[in-house]
Design an enzyme around this catalytic site. Structure first.
Site, PDB file in Angstrom:
ATOM      1  N   LYS A 177       0.590  -1.228  -0.057  1.00  0.00           N
ATOM      2  CA  LYS A 177       0.043   0.100  -0.067  1.00  0.00           C
ATOM      3  C   LYS A 177       0.736   1.311  -0.131  1.00  0.00           C
ATOM      4  O   LYS A 177       0.626   2.211  -0.667  1.00  0.00           O
ATOM      5  CB  LYS A 177      -0.961  -0.008   1.338  1.00  0.00           C
ATOM      6  CG  LYS A 177      -2.223  -1.051   1.326  1.00  0.00           C
ATOM      7  CD  LYS A 177      -3.122  -0.647   0.231  1.00  0.00           C
ATOM      8  CE  LYS A 177      -4.203  -1.875  -0.145  1.00  0.00           C
ATOM      9  NZ  LYS A 177      -4.908  -2.066   1.059  1.00  0.00           N
TER      10      LYS A 177
ATOM     11  N   LYS B 113      -6.783 -13.632 -11.162  1.00  0.00           N
ATOM     12  CA  LYS B 113      -8.217 -13.476 -10.599  1.00  0.00           C
ATOM     13  C   LYS B 113      -8.924 -12.153 -10.735  1.00  0.00           C
ATOM     14  O   LYS B 113      -8.632 -11.281 -11.007  1.00  0.00           O
ATOM     15  CB  LYS B 113      -8.097 -14.106  -9.078  1.00  0.00           C
ATOM     16  CG  LYS B 113      -7.722 -13.062  -8.248  1.00  0.00           C
ATOM     17  CD  LYS B 113      -8.034 -13.649  -6.919  1.00  0.00           C
ATOM     18  CE  LYS B 113      -7.598 -12.366  -5.800  1.00  0.00           C
ATOM     19  NZ  LYS B 113      -7.582 -13.083  -4.446  1.00  0.00           N
TER      20      LYS B 113
ATOM     21  N   LYS C 139     -11.938  -6.695  -7.509  1.00  0.00           N
ATOM     22  CA  LYS C 139     -12.633  -5.196  -7.430  1.00  0.00           C
ATOM     23  C   LYS C 139     -11.540  -4.070  -8.036  1.00  0.00           C
ATOM     24  O   LYS C 139     -11.883  -3.370  -8.732  1.00  0.00           O
ATOM     25  CB  LYS C 139     -12.762  -4.747  -5.856  1.00  0.00           C
ATOM     26  CG  LYS C 139     -14.056  -5.499  -5.248  1.00  0.00           C
ATOM     27  CD  LYS C 139     -14.226  -4.855  -3.883  1.00  0.00           C
ATOM     28  CE  LYS C 139     -15.198  -5.576  -3.047  1.00  0.00           C
ATOM     29  NZ  LYS C 139     -15.638  -4.922  -1.840  1.00  0.00           N
TER      30      LYS C 139
END
Length: 333
Positions: A113, A197, A200
C-alpha cells in the site's frame, strides 16, 4: 454443543463480483449452518483510503443488501457494520500498545500500500493488522476464511493473541486458524483481462449488480486471440480463463460444444462470448433483482443492521470486559 466461531469481513468499496460470490459467499451460506458466524462490513478499515461520507454510507448499504440478496441469513449469522461495535476500536487501542513498529513495517500489505499510494501512508495503513486482529479476537474466533493476500495479516492476529495471553498469563483469546475449504469447494474465478483472478481493483470483474447490458459489454471485451491453428492444442491463459468462467456458470453440454469447437480449430470466440454472457446473466439477474428490492427497503436494512449490532456488541462487550480486567482497568468507584 457450542459451535465454533467464524469471523469474516469485507470492505464497503465497490460491488460484490462473481469472484466474491463463487469464491466466498457460497461457502458462507454453508458455513452459517454449522458455525457461529460473524460477517461484518469493514467501514473503519475503508477509512485508510479517505472515502467521502456519502460514498462510505452508500458502500455500506450496498454490501449489506448484496450479502442479504445472496442468502446470508441474519437469523442464522450475525451480520453487522464494524463501526456499530465501538468495542472493536477499544480493543484495537489496547492491542496497539503491544504491537511493534518493526513488525508492522515489515508486513507485505503495508509495504504494498505504501508503494501504491506514497502520498497517503497513514497510521491506519501501518496498524491495519492490529485492527484486523481486534475484529477477529473480539469475538474469540476459532476460524477465519482468508485469501492468499490476507494470510500474513491473520498470522499477525495469531501473534497478537498469543502475545496478549502470554503477557497477562491468560487464555482469554483462542488462537484463530485459517478456515480451509475442501479442494472441491475452492473456486477461483478468473478475470476478463486475460490473466489473474477477478478482483475489485483490477477492473476485470463482473459485478452481481451489473445490468444485462453491462455484462454483455464486459464479456464481449474479454481478451482473446486469433484462435488455435492445431487440433487439441493447449489453451493460452486468456482463453483458458473464458473456459473456466464457462465451467462455473454454463451447462455441461454447452461447455462440451465449445471445447469440441476449440479442439477442432472451429471456435468462434464471438459466439462463445455471447453464450457466456447469457449464462452469467442467468446467475446474476435474480440476485440483482433481490439487491434492488432490498436497497429500496430502508426499514428492513435498518432492522438487520440493528439486530446485527446488538448481537455483535453482546459478544464484544463480554470479551472486552475480560481484557480490561486483565490489563488492570478496574474502576475505583
Amino acid at each position: 454443543m457450542n459451535k465454533a466461531t467464524v469471523v469474516s469481513g469485507i470492505r464497503p468499496t465497490g460491488y460484490l463480483h462473481l469472484g466474491n460470490y463463487f469464491g466466498a459467499v457460497q461457502n458462507f451460506l454453508r458455513m452459517q449452518e454449522d458455525f457461529n458466524c460473524y460477517f461484518f462490513i469493514a467501514d473503519i478499515h475503508s477509512l485508510t483510503t479517505h472515502p467521502t461520507p456519502d460514498n462510505l454510507q452508500a458502500g455500506v448499504k450496498q454490501v449489506l443488501a448484496e450479502y442479504l440478496a445472496c442468502g446470508i441469513d441474519p437469523e442464522k449469522s450475525t451480520i453487522f457494520i464494524q463501526s456499530d461495535v465501538p468495542e472493536i476500536t477499544e480493543l484495537y487501542t489496547i492491542l496497539n500498545m503491544n504491537a511493534y513498529l518493526g513488525e508492522l513495517e515489515r508486513t507485505t500489505s503495508f509495504k504494498d500500500k505504501a508503494r501504491k499510494q506514497p502520498e497517503n501512508v497513514n497510521a491506519g495503513l501501518l496498524t491495519y493488522p492490529v485492527l484486523m486482529a481486534s475484529d477477529i479476537l473480539i469475538h474469540k474466533a476459532h476460524f477465519v476464511p482468508v485469501g492468499k493476500d490476507q494470510e500474513q495479516n491473520l498470522e499477525m492476529a495469531r501473534k497478537f493473541g498469543k502475545r496478549f495471553n502470554r503477557m497477562y498469563k491468560s487464555e482469554v483469546f483462542p488462537i484463530p486458524k485459517p478456515f480451509t475449504f475442501d479442494g472441491a469447494d475452492l473456486i477461483k474465478v478468473p478475470g476478463l483481462d486475460g490473466s489473474g483472478k477477478m478482483g475489485k481493483s483490477e477492473g476485470n470483474a463482473i459485478n452481481l449488480f451489473d445490468t444485462e447490458k453491462d455484462i454483455r459489454k464486459k464479456v464481449m471485451r474479454a481478451v482473446t486471440d486469433s484462435g488455435p491453428t492445431e487440433a487439441n492444442s493447449e489453451k493460452p491463459e486468456a482463453i483458458q480463463n473464458l473456459f473456466t468462467l464457462m465451467k462455473i456458470v454454463s451447462e455441461p453440454t454447452v461447455i462440451e460444444q465449445f471445447e469440441t469447437a476449440y479442439n477442432q480449430c472451429e471456435i468462434r470466440y464471438g459466439d462463445m462470448k455471447k453464450q457466456l454472457a447469457e449464462d452469467i446473466i442467468k446467475v446474476t439477474l435474480p440476485i440483482r433483482e433481490r439487491i434492488v428490492d432490498i436497497l429500496d427497503d430502508n426499514e428492513y436494512l435498518a432492522k438487520v443492521a440493528r439486530m446485527g449490532a446488538e448481537k455483535a456488541r453482546e459478544s464484544a462487550l463480554k470479551t472486552l470486559k475480560e481484557v480490561k480486567e486483565l490489563v488492570g482497568f478496574r474502576k475505583l468507584y
